[in-house]
Scaffold this motif. Structure first.
Motif, PDB file in Angstrom:
ATOM      1  N   ALA A 207      42.147 125.473  68.134  1.00 32.92           N
ATOM      2  CA  ALA A 207      41.849 124.195  67.491  1.00 32.92           C
ATOM      3  C   ALA A 207      41.339 123.179  68.515  1.00 32.92           C
ATOM      4  N   ASN A 208      40.653 122.150  68.002  1.00 34.18           N
ATOM      5  CA  ASN A 208      40.184 121.060  68.866  1.00 34.18           C
ATOM      6  C   ASN A 208      41.269 120.041  69.162  1.00 34.18           C
ATOM      7  N   GLY A 209      42.382 120.154  68.465  1.00 41.69           N
ATOM      8  CA  GLY A 209      43.495 119.238  68.698  1.00 41.69           C
ATOM      9  C   GLY A 209      44.663 119.593  67.802  1.00 41.69           C
ATOM     10  N   ILE A 210      45.831 119.045  68.142  1.00 41.51           N
ATOM     11  CA  ILE A 210      47.058 119.298  67.399  1.00 41.51           C
ATOM     12  C   ILE A 210      47.708 117.968  67.039  1.00 41.51           C
ATOM     13  N   ILE A 211      48.083 117.811  65.775  1.00 41.05           N
ATOM     14  CA  ILE A 211      48.968 116.718  65.367  1.00 41.05           C
ATOM     15  C   ILE A 211      50.352 117.335  65.223  1.00 41.05           C
ATOM     16  N   ALA A 212      51.282 116.932  66.075  1.00 38.19           N
ATOM     17  CA  ALA A 212      52.623 117.519  66.102  1.00 38.19           C
ATOM     18  C   ALA A 212      53.611 116.567  65.454  1.00 38.19           C
ATOM     19  N   ILE A 213      54.496 117.114  64.629  1.00 35.64           N
ATOM     20  CA  ILE A 213      55.477 116.260  63.955  1.00 35.64           C
ATOM     21  C   ILE A 213      56.680 115.961  64.837  1.00 35.64           C
ATOM     22  N   SER A 214      56.918 116.803  65.857  1.00 33.73           N
ATOM     23  CA  SER A 214      58.122 116.660  66.684  1.00 33.73           C
ATOM     24  C   SER A 214      57.778 116.847  68.151  1.00 33.73           C
ATOM     25  N   SER A 215      58.702 116.449  69.015  1.00 35.61           N
ATOM     26  CA  SER A 215      58.484 116.619  70.452  1.00 35.61           C
ATOM     27  C   SER A 215      58.497 118.089  70.846  1.00 35.61           C
ATOM     28  N   LEU A 216      59.253 118.935  70.120  1.00 40.51           N
ATOM     29  CA  LEU A 216      59.263 120.355  70.445  1.00 40.51           C
ATOM     30  C   LEU A 216      57.860 120.947  70.302  1.00 40.51           C
ATOM     31  N   ILE A 217      57.186 120.643  69.208  1.00 39.66           N
ATOM     32  CA  ILE A 217      55.827 121.155  69.012  1.00 39.66           C
ATOM     33  C   ILE A 217      54.862 120.503  69.983  1.00 39.66           C
ATOM     34  N   LYS A 218      54.974 119.194  70.172  1.00 42.30           N
ATOM     35  CA  LYS A 218      54.082 118.511  71.115  1.00 42.30           C
ATOM     36  C   LYS A 218      54.226 119.099  72.512  1.00 42.30           C
ATOM     37  N   ASP A 219      55.439 119.282  72.978  1.00 38.50           N
ATOM     38  CA  ASP A 219      55.657 119.803  74.325  1.00 38.50           C
ATOM     39  C   ASP A 219      55.143 121.236  74.456  1.00 38.50           C
ATOM     40  N   TYR A 220      55.223 122.009  73.395  1.00 38.72           N
ATOM     41  CA  TYR A 220      54.756 123.389  73.440  1.00 38.72           C
ATOM     42  C   TYR A 220      53.248 123.458  73.702  1.00 38.72           C
ATOM     43  N   TYR A 221      52.499 122.526  73.099  1.00 42.61           N
ATOM     44  CA  TYR A 221      51.038 122.558  73.229  1.00 42.61           C
ATOM     45  C   TYR A 221      50.505 121.647  74.337  1.00 42.61           C
ATOM     46  N   ALA A 222      51.285 120.693  74.802  1.00 44.50           N
ATOM     47  CA  ALA A 222      50.766 119.618  75.639  1.00 44.50           C
ATOM     48  C   ALA A 222      50.100 120.101  76.919  1.00 44.50           C
ATOM     49  N   ASP A 223      50.645 121.146  77.554  1.00 49.45           N
ATOM     50  CA  ASP A 223      50.055 121.612  78.807  1.00 49.45           C
ATOM     51  C   ASP A 223      49.057 122.745  78.601  1.00 49.45           C
ATOM     52  N   LYS A 224      48.727 123.031  77.333  1.00 46.39           N
ATOM     53  CA  LYS A 224      47.794 124.114  77.033  1.00 46.39           C
ATOM     54  C   LYS A 224      46.576 123.631  76.269  1.00 46.39           C
ATOM     55  N   ILE A 225      46.705 122.517  75.558  1.00 45.02           N
ATOM     56  CA  ILE A 225      45.608 121.939  74.786  1.00 45.02           C
ATOM     57  C   ILE A 225      45.445 120.486  75.219  1.00 45.02           C
ATOM     58  N   ASP A 226      44.194 120.078  75.447  1.00 47.77           N
ATOM     59  CA  ASP A 226      43.940 118.730  75.971  1.00 47.77           C
ATOM     60  C   ASP A 226      44.295 117.628  74.983  1.00 47.77           C
ATOM     61  N   ASN A 227      44.103 117.905  73.696  1.00 47.49           N
ATOM     62  CA  ASN A 227      44.172 116.837  72.705  1.00 47.49           C
ATOM     63  C   ASN A 227      45.359 117.053  71.767  1.00 47.49           C
ATOM     64  N   VAL A 228      46.494 116.432  72.089  1.00 49.15           N
ATOM     65  CA  VAL A 228      47.708 116.571  71.288  1.00 49.15           C
ATOM     66  C   VAL A 228      48.295 115.186  71.039  1.00 49.15           C
TER      67      VAL A 228
END
Length: 375
Positions: A155-176
């Motif tokens: 994906a070109n970006g992730i909208i995360a509902i929680s910090s667990l999901i945000k942290d999972y993608y944050a260092d792998k996808i630029d746009n979270v």
């Protein structure tokens, strides 16, 4: 920012027939405020008449896909149904947001988006775990894992509902970006809550697998009668018969009132009158990756929450003082000297003051998130 046409697609049911619809509508309002055209493609059950459903809501265009075995199979395996619908509607989006789209369909949408130079955003709000050995649960678990661990990374970006999901993608996808459930703050109720302690549960308990009504009632029954001389617990979303059948209970304590399922506005009236809302969930990846809409809703209505530590709730309760935590092993308050009636006014005031579940708290960050899509 140049005006964009955004299509929001997934298992939500407009106008408010599931929590997903509330989330999609709130984020769509934010997108509208950034000058975007927003098109919602909602699911429609077989017993609902298309002519009775809104074709516009909150300024968004709304179209529907009918529930059926064939349509569900198409929704699960391919994006062809989506693209055929967009062709019929003569809509060419700049951006598609997928709300927990099945993994194979996510891959298919992203593949077509790249061909058509359309951006794709994953709105990620769940990460299923095994809670039974049914075929449906096993397939759901496998699908969600593949989506979270593989498909969403395209994906070109992730909208995360929680910090667990945000942290999972944050260092792998630029746009979270992390956006919790957005429930606009209600007009402050200046009336005081009555002195007798009134707890309420409002939700869909999920057959005992999601919200633990048995533990809620056990906690209520355990409250010291010398301290809480008058107390009651109202449960909206299940009947007494359903509760006793699910949990094999022989009786219900005095003061527990089951209301069954109520229209949303009637359920919110129960919430507004309560001293606290209450719900308990097992700590699991499913519950820690998600974020309970009922928590955000309760805070936005000025009602503090009694719950246990899942998702981001412990941080919010400890830092923002939105309620109290309970140890599920003992069903004791984690701050054992707390008197629920004494501390309630301060907690209620904290709920009214916060903007943490308001659109305004995320508008600037969302604008930057959308601009990064154009890089």
């Amino acid at each position: 920012m140049k005006s964009k046409t955004i299509v929001y697609y997934g298992g939500f049911r407009i106008p408010d027939r599931n929590a997903a619809a509330l989330r999609v509508r709130s984020i769509s309002k934010m997108l509208l405020n950034h000058g975007c055209r927003v098109v919602l493609i909602s699911k429609l059950s077989n017993h609902e008449r298309l002519e009775d459903m809104p074709r516009e809501i909150d300024g968004c265009e709304v179209y529907y896909t009918r529930d059926s075995l064939l349509n569900e199979l198409k929704y699960t395996l391919s994006s062809k149904k989506l693209w055929d619908l967009l062709v019929d509607l003569r809509i060419m989006p700049d951006l598609i947001i997928g709300y927990n789209i099945p993994s194979l369909t996510t891959r298919s949408i992203i593949k077509q988006c790249r061909r058509k130079q359309v951006s794709y955003i994953a709105d990620a709000t769940e990460w299923a775990t095994f809670n039974s050995f049914s075929i449906k649960n096993i397939l759901k678990n496998l699908d969600t894992n593949y989506r979270m661990k593989h498909a969403n990374f395209k994906a070109n970006g992730i909208i995360a509902i929680s910090s667990l999901i945000k942290d999972y993608y944050a260092d792998k996808i630029d746009n979270v970006i992390q956006i919790p459930p957005i429930i606009e703050k209600q007009k402050r109720d200046v009336s005081s809550v009555s002195r007798p302690l009134l707890l309420c549960y409002v939700g869909s308990p999920g057959g005992g697998h999601k919200d633990r009504l048995d533990l809620i009632i056990d906690f209520y029954e355990k409250l010291n009668p010398d301290v809480y001389i008058e107390k009651s617990l109202v449960i909206v979303g299940a009947t007494q018969d359903e509760y006793m059948k699910i949990y094999s209970k022989a009786y219900v304590p005095a003061g527990v009132i089951f209301k069954g399922r109520l229209p949303r506005e009637e359920a919110l009236k129960v919430l507004r009158k309560s001293s606290y809302s209450i719900f308990f969930r097992k700590s699991s990846r499913l519950n820690n990756a998600g974020f309970p809409t009922k928590f955000a809703e309760s805070i936005s209505y000025g009602v503090p929450v009694i719950t246990n530590s899942t998702s981001d709730l412990e941080r919010l309760i400890l830092e923002e003082k939105f309620g109290v935590l309970v140890d599920l092993e003992t069903l004791d308050l984690e701050e054992s000297d707390s008197d629920l009636q004494t501390i309630q006014p301060e907690l209620r005031d904290n709920c009214w003051k916060t903007n943490v579940f308001s659109q305004s708290a995320y508008m600037s960050e969302l604008e930057l998130f959308l601009k990064r899509l154009n890089r």
